[in-house]
Scaffold this motif. Structure first.
Motif, PDB file in Angstrom:
ATOM      1  N   GLN A 294      -6.789   2.570   6.508  1.00 54.87           N
ATOM      2  CA  GLN A 294      -5.837   1.495   6.776  1.00 54.87           C
ATOM      3  C   GLN A 294      -4.865   1.360   5.603  1.00 54.87           C
ATOM      4  O   GLN A 294      -5.270   1.428   4.449  1.00 54.87           O
ATOM      5  N   MET A 295      -3.592   1.158   5.913  1.00 55.98           N
ATOM      6  CA  MET A 295      -2.614   0.938   4.852  1.00 55.98           C
ATOM      7  C   MET A 295      -2.966  -0.350   4.113  1.00 55.98           C
ATOM      8  O   MET A 295      -3.318  -1.357   4.750  1.00 55.98           O
ATOM      9  N   PRO A 296      -2.879  -0.363   2.787  1.00 56.97           N
ATOM     10  CA  PRO A 296      -3.094  -1.609   2.048  1.00 56.97           C
ATOM     11  C   PRO A 296      -2.097  -2.666   2.517  1.00 56.97           C
ATOM     12  O   PRO A 296      -0.941  -2.363   2.808  1.00 56.97           O
ATOM     13  N   GLY A 297      -2.576  -3.896   2.613  1.00 57.47           N
ATOM     14  CA  GLY A 297      -1.743  -4.994   3.078  1.00 57.47           C
ATOM     15  C   GLY A 297      -1.889  -5.286   4.554  1.00 57.47           C
ATOM     16  O   GLY A 297      -1.418  -6.302   5.047  1.00 57.47           O
TER      17      GLY A 297
ATOM     18  N   ILE B 243      -3.251  -6.642  -0.406  1.00 61.65           N
ATOM     19  CA  ILE B 243      -1.835  -6.987  -0.490  1.00 61.65           C
ATOM     20  C   ILE B 243      -1.119  -5.736  -0.981  1.00 61.65           C
ATOM     21  O   ILE B 243      -1.637  -5.011  -1.823  1.00 61.65           O
ATOM     22  N   ALA B 244       0.061  -5.450  -0.419  1.00 63.33           N
ATOM     23  CA  ALA B 244       0.757  -4.226  -0.814  1.00 63.33           C
ATOM     24  C   ALA B 244       2.249  -4.326  -0.546  1.00 63.33           C
ATOM     25  O   ALA B 244       2.696  -4.980   0.398  1.00 63.33           O
TER      26      ALA B 244
ATOM     27  N   LEU C 139       6.596  -6.875   1.640  1.00 66.09           N
ATOM     28  CA  LEU C 139       5.302  -7.178   1.056  1.00 66.09           C
ATOM     29  C   LEU C 139       4.380  -7.604   2.189  1.00 66.09           C
ATOM     30  O   LEU C 139       4.711  -8.508   2.959  1.00 66.09           O
ATOM     31  N   PHE C 140       3.237  -6.956   2.309  1.00 68.38           N
ATOM     32  CA  PHE C 140       2.269  -7.258   3.353  1.00 68.38           C
ATOM     33  C   PHE C 140       1.042  -7.877   2.723  1.00 68.38           C
ATOM     34  O   PHE C 140       0.515  -7.364   1.742  1.00 68.38           O
ATOM     35  N   VAL C 141       0.595  -8.997   3.308  1.00 69.25           N
ATOM     36  CA  VAL C 141      -0.564  -9.714   2.806  1.00 69.25           C
ATOM     37  C   VAL C 141      -1.569  -9.872   3.938  1.00 69.25           C
ATOM     38  O   VAL C 141      -1.402 -10.722   4.805  1.00 69.25           O
ATOM     39  N   GLU C 142      -2.550  -8.983   3.990  1.00 72.06           N
ATOM     40  CA  GLU C 142      -3.685  -9.038   4.918  1.00 72.06           C
ATOM     41  C   GLU C 142      -3.369  -8.888   6.400  1.00 72.06           C
ATOM     42  O   GLU C 142      -4.263  -8.990   7.219  1.00 72.06           O
ATOM     43  N   VAL C 143      -2.124  -8.696   6.787  1.00 68.66           N
ATOM     44  CA  VAL C 143      -1.788  -8.487   8.206  1.00 68.66           C
ATOM     45  C   VAL C 143      -0.721  -7.419   8.310  1.00 68.66           C
ATOM     46  O   VAL C 143      -0.003  -7.147   7.360  1.00 68.66           O
ATOM     47  N   GLY C 144      -0.566  -6.852   9.498  1.00 71.36           N
ATOM     48  CA  GLY C 144       0.419  -5.803   9.706  1.00 71.36           C
ATOM     49  C   GLY C 144       1.853  -6.272   9.832  1.00 71.36           C
ATOM     50  O   GLY C 144       2.739  -5.494  10.098  1.00 71.36           O
TER      51      GLY C 144
END
Length: 100
Positions: free
Chosen positions: A75-78, A84-85, A93-98
């Protein structure tokens, strides 16, 4: 500064290659995800990592982030809980969701 291969505790072995020169190479297909995870956690005193993308394909996504020790390597980080990524392909910036 090249990193020793021992810097990484886990990586997606099917699609990632770690060289002795400290480089990570993605060798998978377009619909595959590769993750490399450092062996030591981020701390208040050790909180910096510099990444240099040498070459990327036109249709690829590169993400730089932090995640829990047992984060899924497919899975991609974030995109999942505990991560978070920053995604270089779209600048979000992605935080725990797509979704950014």
């Amino acid at each position: 500064i090249p990193l020793p291969t021992s810097f990484f505790s886990r990586h997606t072995r099917q699609v990632m290659s770690l060289s002795a020169g400290g480089f990570i190479q993605f060798v998978g297909g377009q619909d595959e995800c590769g993750v490399a995870q450092a062996g030591q956690p981020v701390t208040p005193h050790e909180n910096y990592l510099q990444v240099h993308v040498v070459q990327s394909q036109r249709e690829c996504a590169v993400a730089i982030g932090v995640a829990g020790r047992n984060y899924a390597l497919d899975q991609m980080p974030g995109w999942q809980d505990g991560s978070i990524a920053y995604h270089l392909d779209d600048g979000n910036l992605f935080v725990e969701v797509g979704d950014p």
